[in-house]
Every structure is written in structure tokens, then in C-alpha cells.
Scaffold this motif. Sequence first.
Motif, PDB file in Angstrom:
ATOM      1  N   ASN A 249      41.497  34.400  36.888  1.00  0.00           N
ATOM      2  CA  ASN A 249      41.109  34.587  35.598  1.00  0.00           C
ATOM      3  C   ASN A 249      39.776  35.487  35.758  1.00  0.00           C
ATOM      4  O   ASN A 249      38.803  35.326  36.342  1.00  0.00           O
ATOM      5  CB  ASN A 249      40.807  33.351  35.099  1.00  0.00           C
ATOM      6  CG  ASN A 249      40.079  33.081  33.478  1.00  0.00           C
ATOM      7  OD1 ASN A 249      40.079  34.210  32.973  1.00  0.00           O
ATOM      8  ND2 ASN A 249      39.711  32.022  33.300  1.00  0.00           N
ATOM      9  N   GLN A 251      37.564  35.898  33.024  1.00  0.00           N
ATOM     10  CA  GLN A 251      36.690  35.506  32.506  1.00  0.00           C
ATOM     11  C   GLN A 251      35.143  35.051  33.243  1.00  0.00           C
ATOM     12  O   GLN A 251      34.158  35.761  33.214  1.00  0.00           O
ATOM     13  CB  GLN A 251      36.640  34.364  31.431  1.00  0.00           C
ATOM     14  CG  GLN A 251      37.527  34.775  30.252  1.00  0.00           C
ATOM     15  CD  GLN A 251      36.931  35.983  29.353  1.00  0.00           C
ATOM     16  OE1 GLN A 251      35.769  35.728  29.200  1.00  0.00           O
ATOM     17  NE2 GLN A 251      37.818  36.614  29.162  1.00  0.00           N
ATOM     18  N   PRO A 252      35.340  34.195  34.470  1.00  0.00           N
ATOM     19  CA  PRO A 252      34.157  33.969  35.128  1.00  0.00           C
ATOM     20  C   PRO A 252      33.418  35.181  35.968  1.00  0.00           C
ATOM     21  O   PRO A 252      32.248  34.961  36.312  1.00  0.00           O
ATOM     22  CB  PRO A 252      34.680  32.960  36.150  1.00  0.00           C
ATOM     23  CG  PRO A 252      35.730  32.556  35.730  1.00  0.00           C
ATOM     24  CD  PRO A 252      36.461  33.375  34.749  1.00  0.00           C
ATOM     25  N   GLY A 374      42.098  24.388  36.114  1.00  0.00           N
ATOM     26  CA  GLY A 374      41.186  25.257  36.193  1.00  0.00           C
ATOM     27  C   GLY A 374      40.612  25.757  34.648  1.00  0.00           C
ATOM     28  O   GLY A 374      39.603  26.188  34.673  1.00  0.00           O
ATOM     29  N   GLU A 375      41.478  25.945  33.740  1.00  0.00           N
ATOM     30  CA  GLU A 375      40.969  26.436  32.523  1.00  0.00           C
ATOM     31  C   GLU A 375      40.033  25.433  31.859  1.00  0.00           C
ATOM     32  O   GLU A 375      39.029  25.909  31.395  1.00  0.00           O
ATOM     33  CB  GLU A 375      42.267  26.327  31.606  1.00  0.00           C
ATOM     34  CG  GLU A 375      41.803  26.825  30.273  1.00  0.00           C
ATOM     35  CD  GLU A 375      43.111  26.495  29.246  1.00  0.00           C
ATOM     36  OE1 GLU A 375      43.496  27.569  28.506  1.00  0.00           O
ATOM     37  OE2 GLU A 375      43.661  25.391  29.030  1.00  0.00           O
ATOM     38  N   GLU A 378      36.508  26.051  34.195  1.00  0.00           N
ATOM     39  CA  GLU A 378      35.984  27.376  33.877  1.00  0.00           C
ATOM     40  C   GLU A 378      35.550  27.626  32.431  1.00  0.00           C
ATOM     41  O   GLU A 378      34.489  28.317  32.241  1.00  0.00           O
ATOM     42  CB  GLU A 378      37.181  28.600  33.812  1.00  0.00           C
ATOM     43  CG  GLU A 378      37.733  28.815  35.370  1.00  0.00           C
ATOM     44  CD  GLU A 378      38.890  29.596  35.397  1.00  0.00           C
ATOM     45  OE1 GLU A 378      38.914  30.361  36.657  1.00  0.00           O
ATOM     46  OE2 GLU A 378      39.619  29.838  34.552  1.00  0.00           O
ATOM     47  N   GLN A 379      35.953  26.997  31.424  1.00  0.00           N
ATOM     48  CA  GLN A 379      35.560  27.233  30.075  1.00  0.00           C
ATOM     49  C   GLN A 379      34.216  26.325  29.904  1.00  0.00           C
ATOM     50  O   GLN A 379      33.376  26.673  29.091  1.00  0.00           O
ATOM     51  CB  GLN A 379      36.557  26.484  29.059  1.00  0.00           C
ATOM     52  CG  GLN A 379      37.725  27.707  28.948  1.00  0.00           C
ATOM     53  CD  GLN A 379      39.010  27.306  27.705  1.00  0.00           C
ATOM     54  OE1 GLN A 379      38.813  26.213  27.086  1.00  0.00           O
ATOM     55  NE2 GLN A 379      39.656  28.172  27.710  1.00  0.00           N
ATOM     56  N   LEU A 382      31.456  28.072  31.830  1.00  0.00           N
ATOM     57  CA  LEU A 382      31.093  29.432  30.818  1.00  0.00           C
ATOM     58  C   LEU A 382      30.368  29.220  29.776  1.00  0.00           C
ATOM     59  O   LEU A 382      29.409  29.798  29.677  1.00  0.00           O
ATOM     60  CB  LEU A 382      32.567  30.322  30.828  1.00  0.00           C
ATOM     61  CG  LEU A 382      32.326  31.499  30.082  1.00  0.00           C
ATOM     62  CD1 LEU A 382      31.821  32.490  30.969  1.00  0.00           C
ATOM     63  CD2 LEU A 382      33.546  32.064  29.671  1.00  0.00           C
ATOM     64  N   GLU A 394      30.206  32.759  41.766  1.00  0.00           N
ATOM     65  CA  GLU A 394      31.497  32.300  42.294  1.00  0.00           C
ATOM     66  C   GLU A 394      31.456  30.794  42.171  1.00  0.00           C
ATOM     67  O   GLU A 394      30.103  30.285  42.318  1.00  0.00           O
ATOM     68  CB  GLU A 394      31.691  32.672  43.801  1.00  0.00           C
ATOM     69  CG  GLU A 394      33.183  32.215  44.221  1.00  0.00           C
ATOM     70  CD  GLU A 394      34.437  32.819  43.371  1.00  0.00           C
ATOM     71  OE1 GLU A 394      34.734  32.149  42.342  1.00  0.00           O
ATOM     72  OE2 GLU A 394      35.076  33.677  43.648  1.00  0.00           O
ATOM     73  N   ARG A 481      39.913  27.827  42.659  1.00  0.00           N
ATOM     74  CA  ARG A 481      38.876  27.143  41.454  1.00  0.00           C
ATOM     75  C   ARG A 481      38.857  25.558  41.880  1.00  0.00           C
ATOM     76  O   ARG A 481      37.765  25.037  41.541  1.00  0.00           O
ATOM     77  CB  ARG A 481      39.370  27.359  40.252  1.00  0.00           C
ATOM     78  CG  ARG A 481      38.225  27.402  39.203  1.00  0.00           C
ATOM     79  CD  ARG A 481      37.075  28.126  39.372  1.00  0.00           C
ATOM     80  NE  ARG A 481      37.167  29.429  39.202  1.00  0.00           N
ATOM     81  CZ  ARG A 481      36.627  30.440  39.720  1.00  0.00           C
ATOM     82  NH1 ARG A 481      36.111  30.225  40.986  1.00  0.00           N
ATOM     83  NH2 ARG A 481      36.978  31.918  39.485  1.00  0.00           N
TER      84      ARG A 481
END
Length: 497
Positions: A249, A251-252, A374-375, A378-379, A382, A394, A481
Motif C-alpha cells: 500500500n 499511502q503509509p 491491514g487496511e 494503516e488508516q 495515517l 515503517e 503490516r
Amino acid sequence: MNLKSLLAKPFANYIYNKTRKGMQTALEDQEAILKMLLKTGKSTVFGKDHRLEEVADHASFAQTVPIGDYEQIKPYINQVKEGKHNVLWKGKPIYFAKTSGTTSGVKYIPITKDSIDNHINTARNALLCYMAETGNAAFASGKMIFLSGSPELERIGDIPTGRLSGIVNHHIPSYLRSNQLPSYETNCIEDWETKLDKIVEETINKDMTLISGIPPWMQMYFDRLMEKSGKKIGDLFPNFSVMVQGGVNFQPYKTRLFESIGRKVDAIELFPASEGFFAFQDSQEAEGLLLNTNSGIFYEFVPAGEIFSENPTRLTLKEVKTGENYAMIINSNAGLWGYNLGDTVKFVSTDPYRLVVSGRIKHFISAFGEHVIGEEVEQALLKAATEEGVKVTEFTVAPMVEQGKGKSYHEWFIEFESEPADMEKLSWKVDTYLREKNVYYDDLIKGNILMPLQIRKIRKNGFIDYMKSVGKLGGQNKVPRLSNDRGVADGLKAFVG
């Protein structure tokens, strides 16, 4: 603009228009591919074992061919290694793509004469669609770098074998060879840090216009360039205009990568794997990646929550809905049948079929029944990091199971580019946003089954040093992740600081 750029433009427009037409015929193309696969597959060892000659449609196919991962086809791969023909597909593979698996050890994924075009042409089409849409053909005149694995191949069962990126390197068109960096000799260096130093040496004074790779390794390349030159990447390479990335992904990593560049460049996202090239960003304007629906792959989609069920629902492309998480199952002219890729995807559009990669089936945490994906992590990170002005290099997450009610928690290992002023506040925000995204996790916190998450700060370059310590630095290797066990987490303890 030189002759090469001028000649590329008509071909780019041709591919762009062909791609647009393909959007309208996606469902018909998928039906035709299934018929083609069955026609060829029924004569193979796998086809005879699974009575493919009796299969007439997707419903009967789903009854006959079970969903499985590499372990399902491994006995057939072993037959191919022994020199047998017509095992999973007609004839023999022209390559094995060698990749490491978490449960299967080294995996040997077949690439056939019929499937090689899927790997080669999809990456080409992504660049040509970009060229046609934006009018930017100038990058074709400059130097391009593809941060990839070694192109050196060994032979397994008399079949050339190597990393996919190395195999693809042998098929770069001759008209691009003069533009390609690094040199073949440098690309063959196995040690990533030694290789990276040579790449920097070979590229630092060149007119780089396109840079491609997995985001964390592109960042490492950028860091080395800035150390050596004292310049931002955009100043060092004034004609650099296109960044191509995939594998994780984006985005990160996006904020830090663009800060390293120091100005805007266009980004093209890809969804490749050793098993096939599944989707690519065909537009700078539209959300998501265009599914590759006419390239020898017939797709099935299983609702993510059912993937470990005995009889999961198997949907065809015409049955998918936007906003749902699906496990992607592929059947292809590489000889993969009912193959669980391990990735989850979410469609953002069905006209045309565009998706985002939302996570990995095996990369989740459900030590307590929460099934965090994971989604979601990550969101959550973020959003919290943006609000707190924090930059993350990371991270990874694992469960910490302690005896006694309310003592277990999710342990986050984060390497910061810029640290939070208040770590407790950042932890609270990440936890809050994760609870908003995952009702099961929220229930476990409310019920005092879990404590709120805890963050462990990893020292600078700690993740790089960890990956080096386990022999997975660079190339196509990625930090998971999430993990449902403590393997990665326990290894990272030595790099907390």
C-alpha cells in the motif's frame, strides 16, 4: 522531445483506446477466458484429476476445482520439476518465478509461453496509458531505473528460475535497453546495500526521468542519494517526472517519498505478483486500479470473512459489489487453478472494474477474535499521525498475549521520521480510530478483554537492520503490516530504542 518519445505517442494512443474498449467488454472477456482455460486444461494432468472435461460453466467449475494455495499445486509443481509435460498447462513452463512463502518455504510459480505476455505487457500498458492521458512522453527519452531482483537465473528441473523482477528484466524491449539503469552487472549483485551503493554511483549524475520499485526500497534509494548529493531528489534529477510503485500500500510511504522528492511528480501504482499482473493505475484522475480482465486470468472473489469456510461463496466479476472486501482467487494460463492469492481487494467502481488492494488474508490479527486487517491499521495510524504532525517511516503490529483478564494488547512497532510530542496521545488516537473501524476490537476493549494498544519506538533504520538480520533486505521483500504471531515482533525487540 527526441525521436523515441515522438514514436511512442501513437502507440500510447492505440493502447489507451484499446484499454478503454476493454472496459466495456470485461464480463464477456472473462467468460471467454474461462472457456479457453477449460479447453486447454482438460488435457492436463490437473484437468484429468479434476474432471475438467465435465465442466460447462462457473457453477460446475466451482464444484470441481477447490480453492487452495501453493500447497494445493505443489505436488503438480514437483511433477514439472521431474520433467513431465502437460501437468498444470500444456507443455512445460518457460520459467519458474521463485518466491518465498510463509508456510510453504520457497515457492516455484510457473510462467508459461501463454502467460509471459501478462507480466510484460501490463507494465508497458500502464506507462502507455499514462503517456496518452497526460501527454507526458518526454520521460521516454531519459534514464529509467527499476529497483528489482537479480536477473541471474538458475535451473530447476531444467527450467530457468529466478525472481520475477529478474525474469522480466530479460524481456525489456530493446528500444528501452539504452535507457535502463542500473547496469546488468550491478543488478546481479545479491547483497542489497552493496547493490544500492552501486546504483547510487551509476545514477547520481544521470538524467533520471522514471524511477520504479517497492516504496520502502525507493525511499532507501532516495535517502542514499540525498546523503551523497545534499540535494532533494527533484533538484538532483530535474527531469524526473514519473514514479512507478507497487507491492505494498502506497499511502503509509507517500508523504515521506514526496518530501524526499521536494516537488510534484506523477505516480503510477501497479498490482503485480509472481502469479500474475492483476491491475494497474490507468488514470491519474480516477480512484483505484483497473482490473486486467483480458490477459489470460479468470478471477473469482470470495467474501473475505468466508475464505476459511469449508464451502465459501465464489463470485464471478459480474457479481461483485463496491465497498466489500474480497479474497482474490485466480485461474490462469500459467496453470494456476482455484489459487488463493492471499490478497484482499475492494472494488471502488464496477463500471469500469477498478479496485484497491486492502490487505493480505494471512496478515491479520485475530488472537482474540477481532480479525483486524491491514487496511484498518494503516488508516487508523495515517489519520492519527496526520493530526499529530508525525511522520512514520515503517511499522508493524502483533498481539501480545498475557495471562490475566485485561492484560493482553496489540503491540505496535513504529519507526518515526519525526516523533510525536506526546506518545500517549498518539497511542490513544490510533487506538480510538482503530476501534471506530473494527467493532470486534472495540468490543474487546470495552469488555476489558484487551488493554488499549501500546507503541514501541524502533530506532532509526531499525526496520532496515531487522530485515538485513533475517536476510530479506531489498528486492521484492516487504515487512508484513500485521502478524497473528510474534515472529516479527520478537525479532524487532532488539531494535527498540
